[in-house]
Design a protein around this motif. Structure first.
Motif, PDB file in Angstrom:
ATOM      1  N   GLY A 249       0.800  -1.220   0.000  1.00 31.10           N
ATOM      2  CA  GLY A 249       0.000   0.000   0.000  1.00 31.10           C
ATOM      3  C   GLY A 249       0.831   1.268   0.000  1.00 31.10           C
ATOM      4  O   GLY A 249       0.499   2.243  -0.684  1.00 31.10           O
ATOM      5  N   THR A 250       1.928   1.272   0.752  1.00 28.00           N
ATOM      6  CA  THR A 250       2.773   2.470   0.815  1.00 28.00           C
ATOM      7  C   THR A 250       3.387   2.771  -0.537  1.00 28.00           C
ATOM      8  O   THR A 250       3.416   3.932  -0.988  1.00 28.00           O
ATOM      9  CB  THR A 250       3.879   2.284   1.868  1.00 28.00           C
ATOM     10  OG1 THR A 250       3.277   2.060   3.141  1.00 28.00           O
ATOM     11  CG2 THR A 250       4.765   3.517   1.940  1.00 28.00           C
ATOM     12  N   VAL A 251       3.882   1.733  -1.211  1.00 32.68           N
ATOM     13  CA  VAL A 251       4.480   1.917  -2.547  1.00 32.68           C
ATOM     14  C   VAL A 251       3.444   2.458  -3.516  1.00 32.68           C
ATOM     15  O   VAL A 251       3.723   3.383  -4.305  1.00 32.68           O
ATOM     16  CB  VAL A 251       5.071   0.591  -3.061  1.00 32.68           C
ATOM     17  CG1 VAL A 251       5.530   0.733  -4.511  1.00 32.68           C
ATOM     18  CG2 VAL A 251       6.217   0.142  -2.165  1.00 32.68           C
ATOM     19  N   LEU A 252       2.231   1.904  -3.481  1.00 28.79           N
ATOM     20  CA  LEU A 252       1.179   2.375  -4.385  1.00 28.79           C
ATOM     21  C   LEU A 252       0.788   3.816  -4.071  1.00 28.79           C
ATOM     22  O   LEU A 252       0.541   4.622  -4.984  1.00 28.79           O
ATOM     23  CB  LEU A 252      -0.044   1.462  -4.294  1.00 28.79           C
ATOM     24  CG  LEU A 252       0.142   0.022  -4.778  1.00 28.79           C
ATOM     25  CD1 LEU A 252      -1.183  -0.734  -4.688  1.00 28.79           C
ATOM     26  CD2 LEU A 252       0.669  -0.024  -6.199  1.00 28.79           C
ATOM     27  N   ALA A 253       0.725   4.164  -2.789  1.00 29.71           N
ATOM     28  CA  ALA A 253       0.404   5.540  -2.410  1.00 29.71           C
ATOM     29  C   ALA A 253       1.467   6.493  -2.921  1.00 29.71           C
ATOM     30  O   ALA A 253       1.154   7.591  -3.412  1.00 29.71           O
ATOM     31  CB  ALA A 253       0.268   5.651  -0.895  1.00 29.71           C
ATOM     32  N   GLU A 254       2.726   6.101  -2.839  1.00 27.09           N
ATOM     33  CA  GLU A 254       3.806   6.952  -3.341  1.00 27.09           C
ATOM     34  C   GLU A 254       3.723   7.118  -4.845  1.00 27.09           C
ATOM     35  O   GLU A 254       3.973   8.209  -5.373  1.00 27.09           O
ATOM     36  CB  GLU A 254       5.156   6.360  -2.939  1.00 27.09           C
ATOM     37  CG  GLU A 254       5.429   6.468  -1.437  1.00 27.09           C
ATOM     38  CD  GLU A 254       6.658   5.696  -0.999  1.00 27.09           C
ATOM     39  OE1 GLU A 254       7.140   4.842  -1.790  1.00 27.09           O
ATOM     40  OE2 GLU A 254       7.125   5.927   0.136  1.00 27.09           O
ATOM     41  N   ARG A 255       3.332   6.053  -5.548  1.00 27.62           N
ATOM     42  CA  ARG A 255       3.182   6.155  -7.004  1.00 27.62           C
ATOM     43  C   ARG A 255       2.010   7.061  -7.379  1.00 27.62           C
ATOM     44  O   ARG A 255       2.078   7.827  -8.350  1.00 27.62           O
ATOM     45  CB  ARG A 255       3.012   4.762  -7.607  1.00 27.62           C
ATOM     46  CG  ARG A 255       4.358   4.068  -7.765  1.00 27.62           C
ATOM     47  CD  ARG A 255       4.307   2.593  -7.993  1.00 27.62           C
ATOM     48  NE  ARG A 255       3.245   2.064  -8.811  1.00 27.62           N
ATOM     49  CZ  ARG A 255       3.033   0.755  -8.961  1.00 27.62           C
ATOM     50  NH1 ARG A 255       3.832  -0.125  -8.319  1.00 27.62           N
ATOM     51  NH2 ARG A 255       2.058   0.314  -9.712  1.00 27.62           N
TER      52      ARG A 255
END
Length: 402
Positions: free
Chosen positions: A348-354
């Motif tokens: 989720g964190t990676v997707l939020a950053e993207r």
């Protein structure tokens, strides 16, 4: 009595035009003039004059769970006419006759040397349009009852085609009946959103560099739909397209674990649009989609989307991120709202950053848009516009490219 309080149709019409100008949707003096010329209230005789000229849609044919036909919101009418840019002498096809009002505007814009054909699948809708057009002096408009997906070859080719219902796909007839170099304006659905796209016909495909957020009654008939819907949690739904590798079952516990919110540093004032972020997501993220949350889910803290029913998201496997509710800032005494993304699941964190990367991209040039191209469904990969996300529908291969 002043114009501000007058109920005379002429004064209400002037007020409507001023509202469209203030909203930034009047692109030419010619369109402004026809909006002042055509008596909108006479196309919705069951409505009051005040309602006829208000910035809202008016239903003329109810449906089971939504209107089957209506007169569109004036700002959207003006915006789409600006995208279409009808010229004197143009031959125009309109898909979705509605009340006949839009066809009357088109008839004024193309003049007697041009032609307007409007088609609708409902015979009672075309009867209403025919009657209203005749009563207002627009007998020269051709009104046809039939499936708009087939167009009307009798008057083809057309310099301009405008679609006033919401398709998920583009039927071949529209490409075939559009003259080379002609314009197709269509409120197309993809990745959970609907945007009015202004395509230009090239030799092998349609190409657009302008699209605007809008909403229309879904098109019925032979045009297929490929939007899928599944539950993520109680009162939270996910909407995605059939060509996407998304399995809602893999997300059934996504809201039960930790969450991460990433803030972008980009901010907006009240009512400032930021819908282009969604558009950029469709050009860069194969998993771009939409979540919709009921008030009960938001109040329970299950999720905090920017908009309850229409918020862009990214899904990848068992994780998702969505555009989160903006947080208030106070900058130099001006209330602004910072945009961000909230992620759930293992990635989720990676997707939020993207997602935040695309917020910042939008923030660098808020007017910029990706290129949108549509090719026949049998087009090989090597012949598609390079560098974008490919969206496969039944009739077309759509590419949204940064």
């Amino acid at each position: 009595m002043t114009n501000a309080t007058s109920t005379r149709p002429e004064d209400l019409r002037e007020k409507m035009v001023q509202h469209i100008k203030d909203a930034g949707h009047l692109y030419s003096a010619r369109i402004e003039q026809v909006l002042r010329t055509v008596p909108r209230h006479r196309f919705v005789p069951a409505a009051s004059a005040e309602d006829a000229y208000a910035n809202k849609a008016i239903t003329i044919k109810p449906g089971a769970d939504r209107p089957a036909s209506c007169i569109s919101v004036p700002t959207v009418v003006a915006m789409m006419l600006g995208q279409l840019d009808p010229q004197p002498g143009d031959h125009v096809l309109e898909i979705g006759a509605g009340t006949g009002y839009n066809a009357a505007l088109l008839a004024e814009l193309v003049g007697v040397e041009g032609s307007v054909t409007t088609i609708d699948i409902h015979s009672d809708v075309t009867a209403h349009a025919r009657r209203a057009l005749d009563e207002t002096g627009y007998q020269r408009v051709h009104v046809v009852t039939g499936d708009g997906a087939l167009g009307d070859p009798a008057y083809a080719p057309y310099n301009k085609i405008i679609v006033t219902v919401g398709p998920w796909d583009l039927p071949p007839a529209w490409f075939e009946q559009l003259a080379p170099g002609g314009t197709l304006v269509v409120p197309l659905h993809w990745r959970g959103q609907a945007r009015s796209v202004a395509f230009t016909r090239k030799d092998t495909h349609l190409r657009a560099e302008n699209s605007q957020l809008c909403g229309f009654i879904p098109m019925i008939g032979i045009v297929p739909t490929g939007e899928q819907t599944g539950a993520l949690a109680e009162d939270v739904a996910l909407h995605w397209d059939a060509d996407q590798n998304i399995d809602p079952a893999a997300l059934h516990e996504v809201f039960t674990g930790p969450e991460t919110t990433v803030w972008s540093g980009a901010s907006v004032i009240v009512n400032e649009p930021f819908d282009h972020i969604w558009l950029w997501l469709t050009a860069t993220e194969p998993g771009a989609c939409r979540i919709a949350a009921e008030d009960e889910a938001i109040e329970a803290g299950t999720c905090r989307p920017a908009f309850a029913y229409r918020t862009p998201a990214i899904v990848e496997g068992d994780s998702l991120a969505y555009l989160t509710k903006p947080r208030p800032l106070d900058q130099d005494g001006e209330r602004r709202y910072e945009l961000g993304a909230t992620g759930h699941g293992p990635h989720g964190t990676v997707l939020a950053e993207r997602l935040v990367e695309q917020i910042r991209r939008w923030d660098r040039d808020r007017a910029a848009q990706p290129v949108i191209a549509a090719y026949p469904a049998d087009t090989a990969d090597a012949s598609l516009l390079a560098g974008g996300v490919v969206i496969d529908k039944r009739n077309i291969r759509m590419v949204v490219s940064p």
